[in-house]
Design a protein around this motif. Structure first.
Motif, mmCIF file in Angstrom:
data_model
loop_
_atom_site.group_PDB
_atom_site.id
_atom_site.type_symbol
_atom_site.label_atom_id
_atom_site.label_comp_id
_atom_site.label_asym_id
_atom_site.label_seq_id
_atom_site.Cartn_x
_atom_site.Cartn_y
_atom_site.Cartn_z
ATOM 1 N N TYR A 165 -30.883 -26.666 -4.162
ATOM 2 C CA TYR A 165 -30.421 -28.053 -4.129
ATOM 3 C C TYR A 165 -30.474 -28.626 -5.539
ATOM 4 C CZ TYR A 165 -30.998 -27.315 0.818
ATOM 5 O OH TYR A 165 -30.906 -26.805 2.083
ATOM 6 N N GLY A 166 -29.408 -29.308 -5.915
ATOM 7 C CA GLY A 166 -29.281 -29.850 -7.252
ATOM 8 C C GLY A 166 -28.584 -28.895 -8.207
ATOM 9 N N GLN A 167 -28.429 -27.640 -7.800
ATOM 10 C CA GLN A 167 -27.747 -26.647 -8.630
ATOM 11 C C GLN A 167 -26.240 -26.785 -8.391
ATOM 12 O OE1 GLN A 167 -28.753 -22.596 -7.532
ATOM 13 N NE2 GLN A 167 -28.565 -21.895 -9.647
ATOM 14 N N LYS A 168 -25.475 -26.753 -9.464
ATOM 15 C CA LYS A 168 -24.026 -26.863 -9.344
ATOM 16 C C LYS A 168 -23.475 -25.644 -8.598
ATOM 17 C CE LYS A 168 -19.877 -27.498 -12.028
ATOM 18 N NZ LYS A 168 -19.187 -27.138 -13.236
ATOM 19 N N LEU A 169 -22.495 -25.871 -7.747
ATOM 20 C CA LEU A 169 -21.880 -24.753 -7.025
ATOM 21 C C LEU A 169 -21.126 -23.846 -7.993
ATOM 22 C CD1 LEU A 169 -20.180 -26.220 -3.823
ATOM 23 C CD2 LEU A 169 -22.434 -25.209 -4.035
ATOM 24 N N PRO A 170 -21.160 -22.542 -7.749
ATOM 25 C CA PRO A 170 -20.331 -21.617 -8.532
ATOM 26 C C PRO A 170 -18.916 -21.608 -7.958
ATOM 27 C CG PRO A 170 -21.668 -20.381 -6.990
ATOM 28 C CD PRO A 170 -22.055 -21.834 -6.833
ATOM 29 N N THR A 171 -18.253 -22.738 -8.087
ATOM 30 C CA THR A 171 -16.982 -22.996 -7.418
ATOM 31 C C THR A 171 -15.929 -21.926 -7.674
ATOM 32 O OG1 THR A 171 -17.450 -25.359 -7.531
ATOM 33 C CG2 THR A 171 -15.182 -24.725 -7.097
ATOM 34 N N ALA A 172 -15.697 -21.574 -8.915
ATOM 35 C CA ALA A 172 -14.626 -20.618 -9.229
ATOM 36 C C ALA A 172 -14.892 -19.261 -8.578
ATOM 37 C CB ALA A 172 -14.471 -20.468 -10.738
ATOM 38 N N ILE A 173 -16.124 -18.802 -8.654
ATOM 39 C CA ILE A 173 -16.456 -17.494 -8.078
ATOM 40 C C ILE A 173 -16.346 -17.534 -6.556
ATOM 41 C CG2 ILE A 173 -18.249 -15.721 -7.850
ATOM 42 C CD1 ILE A 173 -19.360 -16.752 -10.580
ATOM 43 N N LEU A 174 -16.871 -18.577 -5.923
ATOM 44 C CA LEU A 174 -16.790 -18.683 -4.463
ATOM 45 C C LEU A 174 -15.343 -18.792 -4.003
ATOM 46 C CD1 LEU A 174 -19.803 -21.035 -3.594
ATOM 47 C CD2 LEU A 174 -19.703 -18.532 -3.544
ATOM 48 N N ARG A 175 -14.504 -19.522 -4.740
ATOM 49 C CA ARG A 175 -13.080 -19.621 -4.385
ATOM 50 C C ARG A 175 -12.415 -18.245 -4.407
ATOM 51 N NH1 ARG A 175 -11.030 -24.674 -3.817
ATOM 52 N NH2 ARG A 175 -12.027 -26.240 -5.099
ATOM 53 N N GLU A 176 -12.690 -17.483 -5.461
ATOM 54 C CA GLU A 176 -12.125 -16.132 -5.558
ATOM 55 C C GLU A 176 -12.536 -15.289 -4.352
ATOM 56 O OE1 GLU A 176 -13.269 -14.194 -9.211
ATOM 57 O OE2 GLU A 176 -12.703 -15.948 -10.401
ATOM 58 N N MET A 177 -13.799 -15.359 -3.998
ATOM 59 C CA MET A 177 -14.291 -14.552 -2.881
ATOM 60 C C MET A 177 -13.687 -14.993 -1.558
ATOM 61 S SD MET A 177 -18.233 -13.671 -3.982
ATOM 62 C CE MET A 177 -18.842 -15.314 -3.767
ATOM 63 N N LEU A 178 -13.568 -16.310 -1.357
ATOM 64 C CA LEU A 178 -12.952 -16.811 -0.131
ATOM 65 C C LEU A 178 -11.492 -16.383 -0.027
ATOM 66 C CD1 LEU A 178 -14.474 -20.384 -0.029
ATOM 67 C CD2 LEU A 178 -14.730 -18.642 1.768
ATOM 68 N N LYS A 179 -10.759 -16.494 -1.131
ATOM 69 C CA LYS A 179 -9.347 -16.085 -1.131
ATOM 70 C C LYS A 179 -9.212 -14.594 -0.848
ATOM 71 C CE LYS A 179 -7.664 -19.710 -4.197
ATOM 72 N NZ LYS A 179 -7.092 -20.018 -5.525
ATOM 73 N N ARG A 180 -10.107 -13.803 -1.406
ATOM 74 C CA ARG A 180 -10.086 -12.358 -1.179
ATOM 75 C C ARG A 180 -10.307 -12.040 0.303
ATOM 76 N NH1 ARG A 180 -14.833 -10.113 -3.766
ATOM 77 N NH2 ARG A 180 -14.032 -11.238 -5.554
#
Length: 132
Positions: free
Chosen positions: A97-112
Motif C-alpha cells: 500500500y502506497g507503492q505506485k502500481l507497475p502500470t506499464a508492466i501489468l498492462r503488457e501482461m493483461l494484454k498478453r
C-alpha cells in the motif's frame, strides 16, 4: 481478504481496510481500462475478471494487495518487477500500500493474457476443440 459473502467488487472494496482501497481501485481501473470487454465479478472470494476465459484478480491483505494472473509470469516480467521493488510469485505481483502500481508492466501482461484467451477461442471455433 477473501470475503465469500460479498457479491460485488464495489462491496469488496468498501469492506477492505481503508489503507487498501486506493490500491484496489487503481487495480480495478487498470484491468477495466486495459481490457474493457472483461466481465467483472467475485470469484473465490475476491474481485476477478474474465475475457474469453480467466484473466486476472486481486485481493487485499494487511500491508499489500496481491494481483493474480491466470498465467505464469515470464522471467523477464519477474525481473522487471523485482527490480522496481515488487514481490512476485509464480502468478502473482505483491504491491505494498502506497507503492505506485507497475502500470506499464501489468498492462503488457493483461494484454498478453487477453490475446492468448482470444486465440484459444478462435482455435476452438475453427477446430471444434480447445487448444492446449
Amino acid at each position: 481478504m477473501r470475503k465469500y459473502d460479498i457479491t460485488t467488487v464495489d462491496a469488496y472494496i468498501a469492506a477492505a481496510p481503508p489503507e487498501s482501497r486506493e490500491t484496489l481501485e487503481a487495480l480495478r481501473d487498470l484491468v477495466t481500462s486495459t481490457c474493457p470487454r472483461a466481465s467483472e465479478g467475485i470469484s473465490w472470494g475476491v474481485p476477478f475478471y474474465r475475457q474469453d476465459g480467466f484473466l486476472a484478480g486481486y485481493s487485499a491483505f494487511k500491508a499489500h494487495a496481491l494481483f493474480g494472473l491466470t498465467f505464469r509470469l515470464t522471467d523477464d516480467d519477474r525481473k522487471r518487477l523485482e527490480e522496481k521493488g515488487y514481490g512476485t510469485g509464480l502468478k502473482t505481483v505483491k504491491i505494498k500500500y502506497g507503492q505506485k502500481l507497475p502500470t506499464a508492466i501489468l498492462r503488457e501482461m493483461l494484454k498478453r493474457q487477453a490475446k492468448a484467451n482470444a486465440d484459444k477461442v478462435k482455435t476452438k471455433a475453427k477446430t471444434g476443440k480447445m487448444a492446449k
